[in-house]
Write a protein that holds these residues in place. Structure first.
Motif, PDB file in Angstrom:
ATOM      1  N   TRP A 238       0.830  -1.206   0.000  1.00  0.00           N
ATOM      2  CA  TRP A 238       0.000   0.000   0.000  1.00  0.00           C
ATOM      3  C   TRP A 238       0.864   1.255   0.000  1.00  0.00           C
ATOM      4  O   TRP A 238       0.562   2.226  -0.708  1.00  0.00           O
ATOM      5  CB  TRP A 238      -0.909  -0.003   1.219  1.00  0.00           C
ATOM      6  N   ALA A 239       1.944   1.256   0.760  1.00  0.00           N
ATOM      7  CA  ALA A 239       2.823   2.418   0.798  1.00  0.00           C
ATOM      8  C   ALA A 239       3.427   2.684  -0.573  1.00  0.00           C
ATOM      9  O   ALA A 239       3.589   3.842  -0.978  1.00  0.00           O
ATOM     10  CB  ALA A 239       3.922   2.200   1.834  1.00  0.00           C
ATOM     11  N   ALA A 240       3.755   1.623  -1.315  1.00  0.00           N
ATOM     12  CA  ALA A 240       4.310   1.806  -2.655  1.00  0.00           C
ATOM     13  C   ALA A 240       3.291   2.443  -3.587  1.00  0.00           C
ATOM     14  O   ALA A 240       3.643   3.243  -4.466  1.00  0.00           O
ATOM     15  CB  ALA A 240       4.781   0.466  -3.210  1.00  0.00           C
ATOM     16  N   SER A 241       2.016   2.122  -3.398  1.00  0.00           N
ATOM     17  CA  SER A 241       0.983   2.673  -4.275  1.00  0.00           C
ATOM     18  C   SER A 241       0.818   4.174  -4.097  1.00  0.00           C
ATOM     19  O   SER A 241       0.296   4.852  -4.994  1.00  0.00           O
ATOM     20  CB  SER A 241      -0.350   1.956  -4.028  1.00  0.00           C
ATOM     21  N   LYS A 242       1.244   4.730  -2.949  1.00  0.00           N
ATOM     22  CA  LYS A 242       1.151   6.172  -2.746  1.00  0.00           C
ATOM     23  C   LYS A 242       2.014   6.937  -3.740  1.00  0.00           C
ATOM     24  O   LYS A 242       1.760   8.103  -4.016  1.00  0.00           O
ATOM     25  CB  LYS A 242       1.584   6.531  -1.311  1.00  0.00           C
ATOM     26  N   PHE A 243       3.053   6.289  -4.269  1.00  0.00           N
ATOM     27  CA  PHE A 243       3.963   6.953  -5.204  1.00  0.00           C
ATOM     28  C   PHE A 243       3.642   6.624  -6.663  1.00  0.00           C
ATOM     29  O   PHE A 243       4.389   6.990  -7.556  1.00  0.00           O
ATOM     30  CB  PHE A 243       5.410   6.561  -4.883  1.00  0.00           C
ATOM     31  N   ARG A 244       2.561   5.909  -6.891  1.00  0.00           N
ATOM     32  CA  ARG A 244       2.161   5.562  -8.253  1.00  0.00           C
ATOM     33  C   ARG A 244       1.976   6.832  -9.096  1.00  0.00           C
ATOM     34  O   ARG A 244       1.409   7.803  -8.603  1.00  0.00           O
ATOM     35  CB  ARG A 244       0.860   4.753  -8.183  1.00  0.00           C
ATOM     36  N   PRO A 245       2.467   6.867 -10.333  1.00  0.00           N
ATOM     37  CA  PRO A 245       3.038   5.761 -11.122  1.00  0.00           C
ATOM     38  C   PRO A 245       4.551   5.636 -11.013  1.00  0.00           C
ATOM     39  O   PRO A 245       5.157   4.898 -11.774  1.00  0.00           O
ATOM     40  CB  PRO A 245       2.642   6.155 -12.549  1.00  0.00           C
ATOM     41  N   HIS A 246       5.161   6.373 -10.084  1.00  0.00           N
ATOM     42  CA  HIS A 246       6.618   6.340  -9.963  1.00  0.00           C
ATOM     43  C   HIS A 246       7.049   5.038  -9.288  1.00  0.00           C
ATOM     44  O   HIS A 246       6.490   4.654  -8.258  1.00  0.00           O
ATOM     45  CB  HIS A 246       7.114   7.535  -9.157  1.00  0.00           C
TER      46      HIS A 246
ATOM     47  N   ASN B  78       4.211  13.742  -6.689  1.00  0.00           N
ATOM     48  CA  ASN B  78       4.795  13.965  -8.015  1.00  0.00           C
ATOM     49  C   ASN B  78       5.690  15.197  -8.017  1.00  0.00           C
ATOM     50  O   ASN B  78       6.762  15.198  -8.638  1.00  0.00           O
ATOM     51  CB  ASN B  78       3.684  14.117  -9.049  1.00  0.00           C
ATOM     52  N   ALA B  79       5.271  16.250  -7.309  1.00  0.00           N
ATOM     53  CA  ALA B  79       6.089  17.455  -7.230  1.00  0.00           C
ATOM     54  C   ALA B  79       7.415  17.170  -6.520  1.00  0.00           C
ATOM     55  O   ALA B  79       8.479  17.637  -6.950  1.00  0.00           O
ATOM     56  CB  ALA B  79       5.316  18.569  -6.516  1.00  0.00           C
ATOM     57  N   MET B  80       7.363  16.424  -5.421  1.00  0.00           N
ATOM     58  CA  MET B  80       8.601  16.049  -4.726  1.00  0.00           C
ATOM     59  C   MET B  80       9.481  15.202  -5.621  1.00  0.00           C
ATOM     60  O   MET B  80      10.704  15.347  -5.640  1.00  0.00           O
ATOM     61  CB  MET B  80       8.291  15.280  -3.425  1.00  0.00           C
ATOM     62  N   TRP B  81       8.863  14.289  -6.339  1.00  0.00           N
ATOM     63  CA  TRP B  81       9.612  13.391  -7.221  1.00  0.00           C
ATOM     64  C   TRP B  81      10.367  14.182  -8.280  1.00  0.00           C
ATOM     65  O   TRP B  81      11.545  13.926  -8.542  1.00  0.00           O
ATOM     66  CB  TRP B  81       8.650  12.399  -7.874  1.00  0.00           C
ATOM     67  N   MET B  82       9.717  15.148  -8.879  1.00  0.00           N
ATOM     68  CA  MET B  82      10.344  15.935  -9.929  1.00  0.00           C
ATOM     69  C   MET B  82      11.506  16.759  -9.386  1.00  0.00           C
ATOM     70  O   MET B  82      12.514  16.960 -10.067  1.00  0.00           O
ATOM     71  CB  MET B  82       9.313  16.852 -10.586  1.00  0.00           C
ATOM     72  N   LYS B  83      11.392  17.234  -8.150  1.00  0.00           N
ATOM     73  CA  LYS B  83      12.454  18.053  -7.572  1.00  0.00           C
ATOM     74  C   LYS B  83      13.650  17.233  -7.123  1.00  0.00           C
ATOM     75  O   LYS B  83      14.773  17.754  -7.054  1.00  0.00           O
ATOM     76  CB  LYS B  83      11.901  18.828  -6.370  1.00  0.00           C
ATOM     77  N   THR B  84      13.425  15.957  -6.803  1.00  0.00           N
ATOM     78  CA  THR B  84      14.508  15.152  -6.225  1.00  0.00           C
ATOM     79  C   THR B  84      14.969  14.054  -7.177  1.00  0.00           C
ATOM     80  O   THR B  84      16.105  14.075  -7.638  1.00  0.00           O
ATOM     81  CB  THR B  84      14.046  14.532  -4.901  1.00  0.00           C
ATOM     82  N   VAL B  85      14.093  13.117  -7.483  1.00  0.00           N
ATOM     83  CA  VAL B  85      14.494  11.982  -8.311  1.00  0.00           C
ATOM     84  C   VAL B  85      14.829  12.430  -9.722  1.00  0.00           C
ATOM     85  O   VAL B  85      15.881  12.073 -10.280  1.00  0.00           O
ATOM     86  CB  VAL B  85      13.379  10.914  -8.331  1.00  0.00           C
ATOM     87  N   HIS B  86      13.951  13.216 -10.326  1.00  0.00           N
ATOM     88  CA  HIS B  86      14.184  13.688 -11.696  1.00  0.00           C
ATOM     89  C   HIS B  86      15.452  14.548 -11.749  1.00  0.00           C
ATOM     90  O   HIS B  86      16.253  14.422 -12.681  1.00  0.00           O
ATOM     91  CB  HIS B  86      12.985  14.464 -12.189  1.00  0.00           C
ATOM     92  N   ALA B  87      15.632  15.405 -10.763  1.00  0.00           N
ATOM     93  CA  ALA B  87      16.829  16.247 -10.744  1.00  0.00           C
ATOM     94  C   ALA B  87      18.084  15.407 -10.570  1.00  0.00           C
ATOM     95  O   ALA B  87      19.127  15.680 -11.182  1.00  0.00           O
ATOM     96  CB  ALA B  87      16.716  17.278  -9.625  1.00  0.00           C
TER      97      ALA B  87
END
Length: 301
Positions: free
Chosen positions: A109-117, A287-296
């Motif tokens: 369930w915790a993994a689904s919070k970050f879907r689709p990442h 998604n906003a956090m993902w773009m600032k950290t993982v994508h960067a």
């Protein structure tokens, strides 16, 4: 009516008043010793569970911790007919459960919070829960949380690590975020334990019980102090109808968080699931956090 000073009290009553005062002071000192000797804070807060829970599709591992073991359960978002090995994580999520939940119940369930990442979740059972050894003690949580993070970091191959927690689990998540470099933080219904115990339960015992119990909360789990040290971006849910951690206490932690944050006042109770607008908002913020950290981080490689 004029107050009669103690000096005018008949002399025969003075020794009795002093004896009663000494007895009351002695009684409270003994009470304080019992509070700490019997770990009343641990007994008041923790609900350890060790029964066997079988959850298909997730994997467990026992990490070394002192002379015992720390149990983590690993989950990936496989709800879209994907096999575990088909989900290659681009980041990791260290998840800390609430008091009435076990890690094996929430890993997927915790993994689904970050879907689709694509993330891999490590959900930790506190010492004394599941197969994590040792007695259930609040003082054992901070060290165990850091041990889980450090082990995960050694295997993450430089990929970002997020931390998350629900209710009691937010105390561990904030401790890790205050002492380690994390990519982001997700908090749900965060309690400031000392203030919660005194503010919610003190009135009916004139704070004679609530105050010493609150003193038994380790300083490392002071969520307000830890929140003030955090610099990672955070997503914070506070539930306005929470029957366990009233909204006003959650808001104290949210206000104290020093890093960039998005706070959602959620019209829900303590255990309401994320649905509707809440689920949409969570996905947007993640998604906003993902773009600032993982994508960067990917662009810098």
């Amino acid at each position: 009516m004029q107050e009669i000073p103690l000096s005018s009290t008949p002399s025969r009553w003075r020794p009795r008043i002093r004896r009663v005062a000494r007895v009351l002071v002695l009684f409270y000192l003994v009470w304080l010793i019992m509070c700490f000797g019997f770990n009343l804070a641990d007994r008041f807060v923790l609900i350890p569970m060790t029964h066997d829970i079988r959850m298909p599709g997730i994997r467990s591992e026992l990490l070394p911790l002192d002379r015992g073991s720390l149990e983590v359960w690993k989950g990936r978002d496989t709800n879209r007919d994907r096999h575990w090995d088909d989900v290659v994580p681009e980041a990791y999520l260290l998840e800390f459960t609430g008091n009435g939940t076990r890690a094996e119940e929430i890993a997927d369930w915790a993994a689904s919070k970050f879907r689709p990442h694509p993330v891999e979740v490590w959900a930790m059972n506190f010492p004394g829960y599941g197969r994590s050894t040792g007695p259930a003690r609040l003082a054992a949580i901070p060290k165990a949380a850091l041990a889980a993070f450090d082990t995960l970091k050694s295997r993450a191959d430089g990929k970002p690590i997020f931390v998350a927690g629900n209710s009691l689990g937010t105390t561990a998540a904030l401790y890790v975020a205050a002492h380690r470099d994390v990519a982001g933080v997700v908090l749900t219904n965060p309690p400031p334990l000392r203030q919660l115990i005194r503010g919610r339960f003190g009135w009916w015992n004139l704070w004679l019980l609530a105050t010493p119990v609150s003193w038994g909360i380790p300083a490392d789990l002071d969520s307000i102090a830890n929140a003030r040290r955090c610099t990672a971006p955070a997503v914070i849910f506070v539930s306005t109808r929470d029957e366990i951690v009233p909204y006003r206490f959650q808001q104290i932690v949210a206000d104290a968080y020093a890093g960039p944050k998005a706070v959602k006042m959620r019209d829900g109770t303590h255990n309401d699931p994320f649905e509707g607008n809440d689920a949409v908002w969570l996905r947007e913020q993640v998604n906003a956090m993902w773009m600032k950290t993982v994508h960067a981080a990917d662009e810098q490689r």
